[in-house]
Design a protein around this motif. Sequence first.
Motif, mmCIF file in Angstrom:
data_model
loop_
_atom_site.group_PDB
_atom_site.id
_atom_site.type_symbol
_atom_site.label_atom_id
_atom_site.label_comp_id
_atom_site.label_asym_id
_atom_site.label_seq_id
_atom_site.Cartn_x
_atom_site.Cartn_y
_atom_site.Cartn_z
ATOM 1 N N ARG A 197 -28.720 39.730 -0.946
ATOM 2 C CA ARG A 197 -27.948 38.396 -1.581
ATOM 3 C C ARG A 197 -26.611 38.375 -0.829
ATOM 4 N NH1 ARG A 197 -32.140 38.172 -4.108
ATOM 5 N NH2 ARG A 197 -32.277 37.628 -6.308
ATOM 6 N N GLU A 198 -25.719 37.394 -1.064
ATOM 7 C CA GLU A 198 -24.813 37.137 -0.533
ATOM 8 C C GLU A 198 -23.836 37.958 -1.611
ATOM 9 O OE1 GLU A 198 -22.821 33.173 -1.332
ATOM 10 O OE2 GLU A 198 -24.642 32.692 -1.832
ATOM 11 N N PRO A 199 -22.370 38.298 -1.058
ATOM 12 C CA PRO A 199 -21.742 39.238 -2.047
ATOM 13 C C PRO A 199 -21.616 38.699 -3.521
ATOM 14 C CG PRO A 199 -20.826 39.124 0.048
ATOM 15 C CD PRO A 199 -22.013 38.021 0.130
ATOM 16 N N LYS A 200 -21.128 37.410 -3.623
ATOM 17 C CA LYS A 200 -21.109 37.091 -4.926
ATOM 18 C C LYS A 200 -22.338 36.774 -5.877
ATOM 19 C CE LYS A 200 -19.707 32.549 -7.114
ATOM 20 N NZ LYS A 200 -19.217 31.061 -7.102
ATOM 21 N N GLY A 201 -23.525 36.500 -4.988
ATOM 22 C CA GLY A 201 -24.754 36.257 -5.789
ATOM 23 C C GLY A 201 -25.268 37.866 -6.201
ATOM 24 N N MET A 202 -24.911 38.863 -5.340
ATOM 25 C CA MET A 202 -25.100 40.385 -5.950
ATOM 26 C C MET A 202 -24.404 40.823 -6.981
ATOM 27 S SD MET A 202 -27.319 42.717 -5.142
ATOM 28 C CE MET A 202 -27.552 43.011 -6.700
ATOM 29 N N LEU A 203 -23.313 40.260 -7.144
ATOM 30 C CA LEU A 203 -22.400 40.560 -8.320
ATOM 31 C C LEU A 203 -22.876 39.816 -9.554
ATOM 32 C CD1 LEU A 203 -18.789 40.135 -7.008
ATOM 33 C CD2 LEU A 203 -19.631 42.382 -7.726
ATOM 34 N N GLU A 204 -23.394 38.628 -9.357
ATOM 35 C CA GLU A 204 -23.913 37.890 -10.702
ATOM 36 C C GLU A 204 -25.463 38.544 -10.868
ATOM 37 O OE1 GLU A 204 -24.384 34.006 -9.044
ATOM 38 O OE2 GLU A 204 -22.062 33.362 -9.395
ATOM 39 N N LEU A 205 -26.084 38.992 -10.029
ATOM 40 C CA LEU A 205 -27.222 39.581 -10.363
ATOM 41 C C LEU A 205 -27.060 41.013 -11.020
ATOM 42 C CD1 LEU A 205 -30.301 39.930 -10.290
ATOM 43 C CD2 LEU A 205 -30.263 40.585 -7.746
ATOM 44 N N HIS A 206 -25.878 41.777 -10.581
ATOM 45 C CA HIS A 206 -25.764 43.158 -11.119
ATOM 46 C C HIS A 206 -25.444 42.741 -12.505
ATOM 47 C CE1 HIS A 206 -23.933 47.461 -11.243
ATOM 48 N NE2 HIS A 206 -23.427 46.664 -12.230
ATOM 49 N N GLU A 207 -24.941 41.733 -12.904
ATOM 50 C CA GLU A 207 -24.431 41.377 -14.485
ATOM 51 C C GLU A 207 -25.699 40.946 -15.035
ATOM 52 O OE1 GLU A 207 -21.490 38.526 -16.850
ATOM 53 O OE2 GLU A 207 -21.615 38.365 -14.783
ATOM 54 N N HIS A 208 -26.655 40.366 -14.713
ATOM 55 C CA HIS A 208 -27.813 40.059 -15.110
ATOM 56 C C HIS A 208 -28.540 41.122 -15.475
ATOM 57 C CE1 HIS A 208 -27.221 35.470 -14.616
ATOM 58 N NE2 HIS A 208 -27.740 35.411 -13.592
ATOM 59 N N PHE A 209 -28.618 41.878 -14.650
ATOM 60 C CA PHE A 209 -29.204 43.502 -14.918
ATOM 61 C C PHE A 209 -28.734 43.935 -16.192
ATOM 62 C CE2 PHE A 209 -29.949 44.357 -10.112
ATOM 63 C CZ PHE A 209 -31.250 43.570 -10.119
ATOM 64 N N THR A 210 -27.429 44.217 -16.338
ATOM 65 C CA THR A 210 -27.044 44.867 -17.523
ATOM 66 C C THR A 210 -27.143 44.048 -18.707
ATOM 67 O OG1 THR A 210 -24.917 43.859 -17.050
ATOM 68 C CG2 THR A 210 -25.496 46.092 -16.249
ATOM 69 N N LEU A 211 -26.911 42.770 -18.737
ATOM 70 C CA LEU A 211 -27.133 41.807 -19.745
ATOM 71 C C LEU A 211 -28.549 41.536 -20.356
ATOM 72 C CD1 LEU A 211 -25.016 38.617 -18.636
ATOM 73 C CD2 LEU A 211 -24.432 40.220 -20.480
ATOM 74 N N THR A 212 -29.617 41.873 -19.375
ATOM 75 C CA THR A 212 -30.904 41.783 -19.618
ATOM 76 C C THR A 212 -31.241 43.068 -20.562
ATOM 77 O OG1 THR A 212 -31.700 40.594 -17.678
ATOM 78 C CG2 THR A 212 -33.174 41.976 -19.013
ATOM 79 N N GLY A 213 -30.399 44.259 -20.382
ATOM 80 C CA GLY A 213 -30.596 45.543 -21.136
ATOM 81 C C GLY A 213 -30.822 46.594 -20.149
#
Length: 283
Positions: A197-213
Amino acid sequence: MLRQVEGIGANLGMGIPARAFYAIMRISPPRVRSRMWRALYQRMARSQDNPEFRFMNYGFKDASGPPLSEADEPDRLFIQLYYMNIRDTNLEGKEVLEIGSGRGGGAYWISRTMKPKSLVALDYSEQAILRCVDWYSSQDNLSFIEGNAEKLPLEDETFDVVYNVESSHCYGDIPAFLREVFRVLRPQGKFCWTDMREPKGMLELHEHFTLTGFNIESRAEVTSNVIEALNDIDEYRREMIRNSAPASLRKSFETFGGVPGTPIYEALKSGRIGYFRYLLSKH
């Protein structure tokens, strides 16, 4: 990630088909992007019918690789990427799902050596699944099914472990994919993920991981290990592409394969794209 590849692609050997592919992908809605990736991999599966070519990933190099049989040793760097992704999770006796199984080499190795009770390997490409069924039918605890990562054709809470290797960057709807992983995992189940992932995309994905539960048990950047592997397999991958891809598509296949000198490789080397691993759990 598309922005980073396109941004450095003008002066590098991307190949016209690959350049057009990334340009269209950038302006397309998620559903269209998913279909484009599926069409690409269908074509690659049809053109690559050599049963010895069982891995499509970029590889991983470090000093903590698993012991391998003489037959598996030529694929060490590819196998080590799978091993890196799952090595903190016990698969023995577990019901396991791979999402994005490609040519099946990783699933075949894991089913033989990690002793899961069962391993279901799912891929979006019908052609790839047909090849895998033909190549690996002798492995009793391994099965292959066609399916969409964003809408899994599987029942709720049916797997102890789900893993995903260098595949999710092709998905058009990452939140839908993560919801599906969470749905099919049993309570206390593990999700092993690795990709670029590009850095910004990895930050967004990290947030998606936590938001999913998901609970994040560990994470790491492994870009340097992947670059080392790409350097080591350079000659092998170029020769494989020369011997099996039409001349008009060779530059594009080199781009998708992360060959040194192509935009994806240069983006990894410069830090515009990173390669990451996460171990997640469902509580």
